[in-house]
Design a protein around this motif. Structure first.
Motif, PDB file in Angstrom:
ATOM      1  N   THR A  74      52.023  38.970  33.539  1.00 48.14           N
ATOM      2  CA  THR A  74      52.257  38.230  34.775  1.00 48.14           C
ATOM      3  C   THR A  74      51.280  38.716  35.841  1.00 48.14           C
ATOM      4  OG1 THR A  74      53.842  39.754  35.833  1.00 48.14           O
ATOM      5  CG2 THR A  74      54.720  38.176  34.211  1.00 48.14           C
ATOM      6  N   SER A  75      51.046  37.864  36.828  1.00 51.56           N
ATOM      7  CA  SER A  75      50.168  38.246  37.930  1.00 51.56           C
ATOM      8  C   SER A  75      50.558  37.490  39.192  1.00 51.56           C
ATOM      9  CB  SER A  75      48.707  37.968  37.597  1.00 51.56           C
ATOM     10  OG  SER A  75      47.881  38.216  38.721  1.00 51.56           O
ATOM     11  N   ASN A  76      50.565  38.203  40.328  1.00 51.95           N
ATOM     12  CA  ASN A  76      50.785  37.582  41.627  1.00 51.95           C
ATOM     13  C   ASN A  76      49.474  37.257  42.326  1.00 51.95           C
ATOM     14  OD1 ASN A  76      53.579  37.933  41.337  1.00 51.95           O
ATOM     15  ND2 ASN A  76      53.530  39.948  42.304  1.00 51.95           N
ATOM     16  N   ILE A  77      48.387  37.918  41.908  1.00 51.17           N
ATOM     17  CA  ILE A  77      47.092  37.776  42.585  1.00 51.17           C
ATOM     18  C   ILE A  77      46.034  37.450  41.542  1.00 51.17           C
ATOM     19  CG2 ILE A  77      45.507  38.832  44.234  1.00 51.17           C
ATOM     20  CD1 ILE A  77      47.665  40.928  44.784  1.00 51.17           C
ATOM     21  N   THR A  78      45.806  36.187  41.310  1.00 51.93           N
ATOM     22  CA  THR A  78      44.896  35.786  40.232  1.00 51.93           C
ATOM     23  C   THR A  78      43.452  36.180  40.514  1.00 51.93           C
ATOM     24  OG1 THR A  78      44.737  33.603  41.265  1.00 51.93           O
ATOM     25  CG2 THR A  78      46.332  33.861  39.487  1.00 51.93           C
ATOM     26  N   ASP A  79      43.064  36.242  41.792  1.00 57.30           N
ATOM     27  CA  ASP A  79      41.680  36.585  42.120  1.00 57.30           C
ATOM     28  C   ASP A  79      41.325  38.002  41.686  1.00 57.30           C
ATOM     29  OD1 ASP A  79      41.356  34.123  43.214  1.00 57.30           O
ATOM     30  OD2 ASP A  79      41.635  34.755  45.295  1.00 57.30           O
ATOM     31  N   ALA A  80      42.357  38.856  41.521  1.00 55.98           N
ATOM     32  CA  ALA A  80      42.099  40.255  41.197  1.00 55.98           C
ATOM     33  C   ALA A  80      42.071  40.505  39.696  1.00 55.98           C
ATOM     34  CB  ALA A  80      43.163  41.146  41.852  1.00 55.98           C
ATOM     35  N   ILE A  81      42.347  39.496  38.895  1.00 52.66           N
ATOM     36  CA  ILE A  81      42.406  39.712  37.448  1.00 52.66           C
ATOM     37  C   ILE A  81      40.999  39.722  36.868  1.00 52.66           C
ATOM     38  CG2 ILE A  81      43.352  38.887  35.270  1.00 52.66           C
ATOM     39  CD1 ILE A  81      45.453  37.394  36.807  1.00 52.66           C
ATOM     40  N   ASP A  82      40.730  40.710  36.056  1.00 52.16           N
ATOM     41  CA  ASP A  82      39.438  40.826  35.401  1.00 52.16           C
ATOM     42  C   ASP A  82      39.203  39.611  34.492  1.00 52.16           C
ATOM     43  OD1 ASP A  82      37.342  43.263  34.732  1.00 52.16           O
ATOM     44  OD2 ASP A  82      37.587  41.848  33.078  1.00 52.16           O
ATOM     45  N   LEU A  83      38.016  39.021  34.590  1.00 52.84           N
ATOM     46  CA  LEU A  83      37.709  37.820  33.816  1.00 52.84           C
ATOM     47  C   LEU A  83      37.729  38.071  32.318  1.00 52.84           C
ATOM     48  CD1 LEU A  83      34.857  36.197  35.939  1.00 52.84           C
ATOM     49  CD2 LEU A  83      37.273  35.561  35.830  1.00 52.84           C
ATOM     50  N   ALA A  84      37.439  39.300  31.923  1.00 49.67           N
ATOM     51  CA  ALA A  84      37.479  39.623  30.496  1.00 49.67           C
ATOM     52  C   ALA A  84      38.898  39.513  29.962  1.00 49.67           C
ATOM     53  CB  ALA A  84      36.938  41.036  30.263  1.00 49.67           C
ATOM     54  N   PHE A  85      39.873  39.847  30.807  1.00 55.57           N
ATOM     55  CA  PHE A  85      41.263  39.687  30.379  1.00 55.57           C
ATOM     56  C   PHE A  85      41.671  38.224  30.404  1.00 55.57           C
ATOM     57  CE2 PHE A  85      45.722  39.110  31.327  1.00 55.57           C
ATOM     58  CZ  PHE A  85      46.306  39.775  30.264  1.00 55.57           C
ATOM     59  N   VAL A  86      41.315  37.527  31.474  1.00 53.94           N
ATOM     60  CA  VAL A  86      41.665  36.105  31.589  1.00 53.94           C
ATOM     61  C   VAL A  86      41.165  35.336  30.376  1.00 53.94           C
ATOM     62  CG1 VAL A  86      41.301  33.995  32.933  1.00 53.94           C
ATOM     63  CG2 VAL A  86      41.712  36.166  34.101  1.00 53.94           C
ATOM     64  N   ASP A  87      39.969  35.666  29.915  1.00 52.34           N
ATOM     65  CA  ASP A  87      39.379  34.987  28.770  1.00 52.34           C
ATOM     66  C   ASP A  87      40.192  35.215  27.498  1.00 52.34           C
ATOM     67  OD1 ASP A  87      37.163  33.423  27.667  1.00 52.34           O
ATOM     68  OD2 ASP A  87      36.682  35.245  26.562  1.00 52.34           O
ATOM     69  N   ARG A  88      40.910  36.330  27.428  1.00 55.64           N
ATOM     70  CA  ARG A  88      41.719  36.632  26.239  1.00 55.64           C
ATOM     71  C   ARG A  88      43.054  35.895  26.233  1.00 55.64           C
ATOM     72  NH1 ARG A  88      38.278  40.772  26.801  1.00 55.64           N
ATOM     73  NH2 ARG A  88      37.813  42.146  25.025  1.00 55.64           N
ATOM     74  N   ALA A  89      43.480  35.404  27.372  1.00 61.38           N
ATOM     75  CA  ALA A  89      44.773  34.723  27.450  1.00 61.38           C
ATOM     76  C   ALA A  89      44.683  33.328  26.846  1.00 61.38           C
ATOM     77  CB  ALA A  89      45.236  34.650  28.900  1.00 61.38           C
ATOM     78  N   ASP A  90      45.541  33.036  25.881  1.00 60.79           N
ATOM     79  CA  ASP A  90      45.572  31.703  25.274  1.00 60.79           C
ATOM     80  C   ASP A  90      46.177  30.685  26.232  1.00 60.79           C
ATOM     81  OD1 ASP A  90      44.621  32.659  22.717  1.00 60.79           O
ATOM     82  OD2 ASP A  90      46.589  33.566  22.476  1.00 60.79           O
ATOM     83  N   ILE A  91      47.239  31.110  26.920  1.00 57.61           N
ATOM     84  CA  ILE A  91      47.916  30.235  27.878  1.00 57.61           C
ATOM     85  C   ILE A  91      47.849  30.889  29.249  1.00 57.61           C
ATOM     86  CG2 ILE A  91      50.163  29.378  28.635  1.00 57.61           C
ATOM     87  CD1 ILE A  91      50.869  28.725  25.862  1.00 57.61           C
ATOM     88  N   LYS A  92      47.386  30.126  30.231  1.00 59.27           N
ATOM     89  CA  LYS A  92      47.366  30.580  31.622  1.00 59.27           C
ATOM     90  C   LYS A  92      48.227  29.597  32.412  1.00 59.27           C
ATOM     91  CE  LYS A  92      42.905  30.643  30.825  1.00 59.27           C
ATOM     92  NZ  LYS A  92      42.718  31.149  29.455  1.00 59.27           N
TER      93      LYS A  92
END
Length: 418
Positions: free
Chosen positions: A282-300
């Motif tokens: 989970t995340s409250n602040i999407t701007d702070a999430i590392d793009l390398a992690f975001v890329d690993r998420a199948d569902i956002k």
């Protein structure tokens, strides 16, 4: 799926019957043609069912599916389960050096858990949000079972729920783990939910954090070695892990922070080979999430504040619970949203209280799901001082409470800005 109706049968802890005997009892006594989607059955005429079954929950279907539902043609799937009553256990961890106290690194649940019972049903979102999450896991299992080559088609079994605080992201993750442990009971003996305490784990010792990440995931992999266990790893507020790496790249944090996040991403990648692993974040602040992690998420999946109709459903469920317990008398009742829609929202003696509740819901737009669930409690605490109250007076108290909540929040914001 639209053509599947799940019937979940909660077996009493003191029942000595086998799952098959429980299933036979239910199939012999319940007419599926008269079952209503979303129904919870807690009373039984058959003495065997009454002595061995706590409740039966029938899965929800979308409003569109309800219109075309033919119970004689639908695929009914039964799930018999018991609840673990031991509750969550705290797992501690410390540095290899032995210096310093151990920290609460994670919380470990055995699923299905008594503490999470009914949580899935209490969460109200657009129907597709919950169904999409269930379908995602079903597809991961299908692809794994058929040996789909991940070099051609990639999936990581990672879910990211993001949105403002108080919208139920963490609760939805827990509820999803609970629900899947029930639905997949024919395949797995039990579920395990490892809720990572990211704030403690990744900020206590910078020099040891990377090692702690690896140590924790080694323990998780030991759980995954049991093919009969369905293991969920929940990382709440995942931005707290990736923000440190961004700071490190700017030279404002120790370089060890980079190793922490790199270790986490590496461990997530290694879990891909386990078909019984699901990672929920989970995340409250999407701007702070590392793009390398975001890329690993199948569902956002974005989880926002409840809509008007979602708020009405939440309030409706709260009132139903208070009527069940006798705090609000049941001489009157509020209509379900579907029935209210079928009435075209015309005001008459039958719809009057329901329309009043709808107006309270309209005034509540913008409030978080967490706040909405508090409104009935605060309504009684602020404005009602009896052990039982009429539905009309309770709805009026809720209206006054929402007005007070909005006023209090505005006053807080003004004082904060000074």
């Amino acid at each position: 799926m639209a053509n599947v109706l799940h019937i979940e049968i909660l077996q009493r802890l003191d029942s000595v019957l086998s799952k098959q005997e429980i299933l036979n009892c239910v199939q012999n006594t319940i007419n599926t043609g008269r079952i209503t989607p979303g129904q919870c059955i807690q009373t039984f005429e058959d003495p065997v069912c009454r002595e061995n079954i706590e409740s039966i929950i029938v899965s929800e279907v979308s409003e569109e599916d309800t219109k075309n539902l033919d119970m004689n043609k639908i695929d009914v799937q039964y799930h018999v389960y018991r609840l673990d009553v031991d509750g969550p256990q705290t797992e501690t961890m410390g540095p290899d050096s032995g210096d310093g106290d151990e920290i609460p690194a994670s919380t470990h649940w055995i699923l299905p858990s008594y503490d999470l019972h009914g949580l899935w049903e209490s969460l109200v979102y657009d129907f597709s949000v919950k169904q999409n999450l269930l379908d995602f896991v079903e597809t991961t299992l299908l692809f794994s079972d058929h040996g789909v080559n991940t070099n051609f088609i990639s999936w990581n079994r990672v879910v990211l729920l993001h949105g403002p605080p108080g919208t139920g992201k963490t609760s939805l993750c827990r509820a999803l783990a609970q629900k899947l442990s029930i639905r997949l009971g024919h395949r797995y003996s039990h579920g395990e939910l490892i809720e990572v305490n990211s704030h403690s784990l990744f900020s206590k010792w910078f020099s040891e954090s990377g090692k702690l990440v690896m140590k924790m995931f080694m323990e998780i992999r030991e759980l995954l070695e049991n093919p009969r266990a369905l293991v969920f790893v929940l990382i709440d507020e995942v931005e707290s892990l990736t923000h440190a790496r961004q700071s490190s790249l700017m030279g404002t944090e120790p370089s060890d922070s980079i190793r922490v996040v790199n270790a986490l991403l590496t461990q997530i990648d290694q879990l891909r080979r386990f078909p019984n692993a699901i990672i929920l974040t989970t995340s409250n602040i999407t701007d702070a999430i590392d793009l390398a992690f975001v890329d690993r998420a199948d569902i956002k999946q974005y989880i926002g504040p409840p809509s008007l109709f979602a708020i009405y459903k939440i309030y409706h469920s709260c009132i139903s619970e208070l009527q069940r317990t006798g705090i609000v008398d049941n001489k009157d009742s509020v209509m379900s949203l579907r029935l209210l829609q079928l009435s075209s929202f015309d005001e008459n003696d039958r719809t009057q209280l329901s329309l009043q509740l709808l107006e309270v819901a309209r005034q509540s737009i913008g409030l978080s799901g967490r706040t909405l669930r508090k409104i009935p409690f605060l309504a009684h605490a602020y404005f009602l001082h009896t052990t039982q109250v009429s539905l009309e007076k309770f709805i009026d108290a809720m209206k006054r409470t929402v007005t007070k909540n909005v006023t209090d929040c505005e006053s807080f914001k003004r004082s904060e800005s000074k």
